[in-house]
Structure formats: structure tokens, C-alpha cells
Design an enzyme around this catalytic site. Structure first.
Site, PDB file in Angstrom:
ATOM      1  N   LYS A   1       0.840  -1.206   0.000  1.00  0.00           N
ATOM      2  CA  LYS A   1       0.000   0.000   0.000  1.00  0.00           C
ATOM      3  C   LYS A   1       0.874   1.255   0.000  1.00  0.00           C
ATOM      4  O   LYS A   1       0.602   2.223  -0.710  1.00  0.00           O
ATOM      5  CB  LYS A   1      -0.956  -0.028   1.201  1.00  0.00           C
ATOM      6  CG  LYS A   1      -2.076  -1.045   0.999  1.00  0.00           C
ATOM      7  CD  LYS A   1      -2.870  -1.378   2.259  1.00  0.00           C
ATOM      8  CE  LYS A   1      -3.818  -2.546   1.966  1.00  0.00           C
ATOM      9  NZ  LYS A   1      -4.548  -3.033   3.138  1.00  0.00           N
TER      10      LYS A   1
ATOM     11  N   GLN B   1      -5.005  -1.708   9.334  1.00  0.00           N
ATOM     12  CA  GLN B   1      -4.853  -3.034   8.738  1.00  0.00           C
ATOM     13  C   GLN B   1      -5.422  -4.100   9.680  1.00  0.00           C
ATOM     14  O   GLN B   1      -5.077  -4.144  10.863  1.00  0.00           O
ATOM     15  CB  GLN B   1      -3.363  -3.295   8.443  1.00  0.00           C
ATOM     16  CG  GLN B   1      -3.093  -4.580   7.695  1.00  0.00           C
ATOM     17  CD  GLN B   1      -3.653  -4.584   6.272  1.00  0.00           C
ATOM     18  OE1 GLN B   1      -3.694  -3.565   5.598  1.00  0.00           O
ATOM     19  NE2 GLN B   1      -4.100  -5.743   5.824  1.00  0.00           N
TER      20      GLN B   1
ATOM     21  N   ASP C   1     -11.679   2.545   3.773  1.00  0.00           N
ATOM     22  CA  ASP C   1     -11.956   1.103   3.704  1.00  0.00           C
ATOM     23  C   ASP C   1     -13.462   0.850   3.597  1.00  0.00           C
ATOM     24  O   ASP C   1     -13.886  -0.255   3.262  1.00  0.00           O
ATOM     25  CB  ASP C   1     -11.453   0.420   4.984  1.00  0.00           C
ATOM     26  CG  ASP C   1     -10.209  -0.407   4.765  1.00  0.00           C
ATOM     27  OD1 ASP C   1     -10.059  -0.963   3.662  1.00  0.00           O
ATOM     28  OD2 ASP C   1      -9.401  -0.507   5.693  1.00  0.00           O
TER      29      ASP C   1
HETATM   30  N1  GUN Z   1      -7.077  -7.026   5.912  1.00  0.00           N
HETATM   31  C1  GUN Z   1      -7.417  -7.815   4.872  1.00  0.00           C
HETATM   32  N2  GUN Z   1      -8.112  -7.109   3.950  1.00  0.00           N
HETATM   33  C2  GUN Z   1      -8.211  -5.858   4.422  1.00  0.00           C
HETATM   34  C3  GUN Z   1      -8.803  -4.668   3.914  1.00  0.00           C
HETATM   35  O1  GUN Z   1      -9.413  -4.614   2.841  1.00  0.00           O
HETATM   36  N3  GUN Z   1      -8.677  -3.570   4.714  1.00  0.00           N
HETATM   37  C4  GUN Z   1      -8.035  -3.600   5.899  1.00  0.00           C
HETATM   38  N4  GUN Z   1      -7.971  -2.474   6.611  1.00  0.00           N
HETATM   39  N5  GUN Z   1      -7.469  -4.673   6.404  1.00  0.00           N
HETATM   40  C5  GUN Z   1      -7.557  -5.797   5.657  1.00  0.00           C
END
Ligand code: GUN
Length: 281
Positions: free
Chosen positions: A54, A98, A121
Site C-alpha cells: 500500500k 490493517q 476502507d
Molecule cells: N485485511 C485484509 N483485507 C483488508 C482490507 O481490505 N482492509 C483492511 N484495513 N485490512 C484488511
């Protein structure tokens, strides 16, 4: 029939290139640089990799990013303080916590602390509610990526029968809502569904997001269906989806590979959501 491949990696690259141009235009016209904050707590290997990806993706398109790598022993109150600080930070337009978080931390309390306008998100109840109402644009990233992939086939979604396998809050449910917004007739299947094959046989569009390798077999799929595999399971150090690709590619019209299908689109949508959040300010 041999299915055409829905190349998420290539498509995500195009989206990122366009975003890079839009980010430059935004800076030139308004002096705004979109900013994403990523918070990681604990030492989950997969999460470390996702967070690195990211950060790199932000840098590659000229987006500002700030990351916090906290130990698994971090107190919930400290995490909430960081979120409060990021909610007030004008350089930050999107906040991503995350998941999964360490066990001692209440994921809901932490996710809900993010200001809904910075919730790129799309996990906050306000944004979930907006999605249910068919409003707003901060929907979860994987479902947004799935819709983009389906649209890229050029096949009209409206009026089609879409079957989503999985009812998670992150993928299954929001994907169902987005497909409904596109006027598909939506069935959501899950672990208590009695006859999955019977449901799938009627589907023009199949989206599987459960993490059970080999769940979707060739005999279950209708000739010419679009098959999107959002399953992510690591088997022998390799990422595998839910779909038996070898069988299904002979029957479907379009299919996503794993890896290189839905995954890269999730990151592209995260960047797009952050850009959208920045535009709103
Ligand atoms: N962990 C696995 N997929 C995601 C996601 O789409 N967003 C976040 N914040 N954590 C994750």
C-alpha cells in the site's frame, strides 16, 4: 468455450496511471496532495506485506502516505489516540487500520473511531448504511474492484443473476449491495446454503469470497458465466482462490486468475477512495 482472462494487474495499473494524472491536476489546481495513513499493529506476516504494498502504491502515484507500525502489545487507548490525531490531520484524507488487529483489541471500536469521511476502507457503520441505501461512494475496496472487473467485460450487469458466495462484512455483503445497485438479481450463499451447485447453475455472474480452495467446480458453472475469484488462502506458500481454474475456464466467458485478478484491484480502489476523500475537502 475458453474463458477470457480478467487481468486485474493490468487493469489496476491503468487505474493507477490515471489517478497519478488526476493527483497532479489536483495539486496544480488546488495545491492538495491526497494523503493516506496506514496503521499496522502486531507482526502478522501477510499484513506486513499488504502494508508495504500500500505504501509503495501511494508513492508510485504521487500520493502522500504515513505509516504506523506498532507492536502487538499496543494498548487500545494508544491506537484510539493515533486515530484521533489522524482524524484531525489535514494532510491525511484516508485512514486504514490493517486487519486483523491483535486479539486484545476490539476491532469494531477501533474501526468505528475513524471519521466516516476518512474511512477509505468503507468499514464504518455510517458508510455501510450509505451503501445499503445505495448512496455515498466510500464502499469497501475489494467489492469496488470486483464491480470494476465485471464492468470491464462490457457485459451489462443490469438484469443478470449474480450469486455471491460468502457473507463477510468486508467482501460478500458489500459486493451483494453493489451488484444490487447495478440492478443485478442477487443471491448470497454461505456456509448454511443447502445446495450451492443448484444456486450457481442459475448464475450469470459468480463472485466467490470465502477462502475454500476448489469450492467452485466446473460442473457447477453455467456456460458463459463471468466468474470472479476473491478467495485468498495461502497453501504451500502460494496464494490460491476458491475456484478450480482449470475446470471453470473451459465453461465461463470470463474468469479472474489468482493471483493477479481481484487482489491488485483492491489496492487500486483504496487509492481511488483516498483520492475521492481528498476531492471532497
Ligand atoms: N485485511 C485484509 N483485507 C483488508 C482490507 O481490505 N482492509 C483492511 N484495513 N485490512 C484488511
Amino acid at each position: 468455450m475458453t474463458a477470457k482472462v480478467l487481468d486485474g494487474k493490468k487493469f489496476a495499473k491503468e487505474i493507477k496511471e490515471n489517478l497519478a494524472k488526476e493527483i497532479k491536476e489536483l495539486y496544480d489546481s488546488k495545491g492538495i496532495v491526497p494523503g493516506l495513513a496506514v496503521v499496522l499493529a502486531g507482526d502478522d506476516d501477510a499484513s506486513q506485506v499488504y502494508v508495504d504494498m500500500k505504501e509503495k502504491a501511494c508513492a508510485s502515484i504521487g500520493m502522500y502516505s504515513k505509516s504506523f507500525r506498532l507492536p502487538s502489545t499496543v494498548a487500545q487507548s494508544e491506537l484510539l489516540d493515533i486515530i484521533d490525531q489522524l482524524n484531525r490531520d489535514d494532510k491525511i484524507h484516508g485512514i486504514l487500520i490493517q486487519l486483523p488487529l491483535p486479539e486484545a483489541i476490539d476491532e469494531k471500536v477501533v474501526s468505528n473511531r475513524i471519521h466516516p469521511e476518512k474511512d477509505i476502507d468503507g468499514f464504518h457503520p455510517i458508510n455501510n448504511g450509505r451503501l445499503l441505501l445505495g448512496e455515498g461512494d466510500l464502499a469497501p475496496c475489494t467489492p469496488l474492484g470486483i464491480i470494476e472487473l465485471i464492468k470491464s467485460t462490457g457485459i451489462e450487469i443490469s438484469g443478470k443473476h449474480a450469486v455471491v458466495i460468502g457473507r463477510s462484512n468486508i467482501v460478500g455483503k458489500p459486493t451483494g449491495m453493489l451488484l444490487l445497485k447495478e440492478n443485478a438479481t442477487v443471491t448470497i450463499c454461505h456456509s448454511k446454503t443447502k445446495d450451492l451447485a443448484l444456486q450457481l447453475k442459475e448464475a450469470d455472474i459468480i463472485v466467490s469470497a470465502v477462502g475454500i480452495p476448489n469450492l467452485v467446480r466446473g460442473y457447477m458453472v453455467k456456460e458463459g458465466a463471468i466468474v470472479i475469484d476473491a478467495g485468498t488462502r495461502v497453501v504451500d506458500n502460494k496464494l490460491v482462490g476458491d475456484v478450480n481454474y482449470t475446470e471453470v475456464e473451459k465453461i465461463a466467458s470470463w474468469i479472474t486468475p489468482v493471483p493477479g485478478g481481484v487482489g491488485p484491484m483492491t489496492i487500486a480502489m483504496l487509492l481511488r477512495n483516498t483520492f475521492k476523500a481528498a476531492l471532497k475537502r
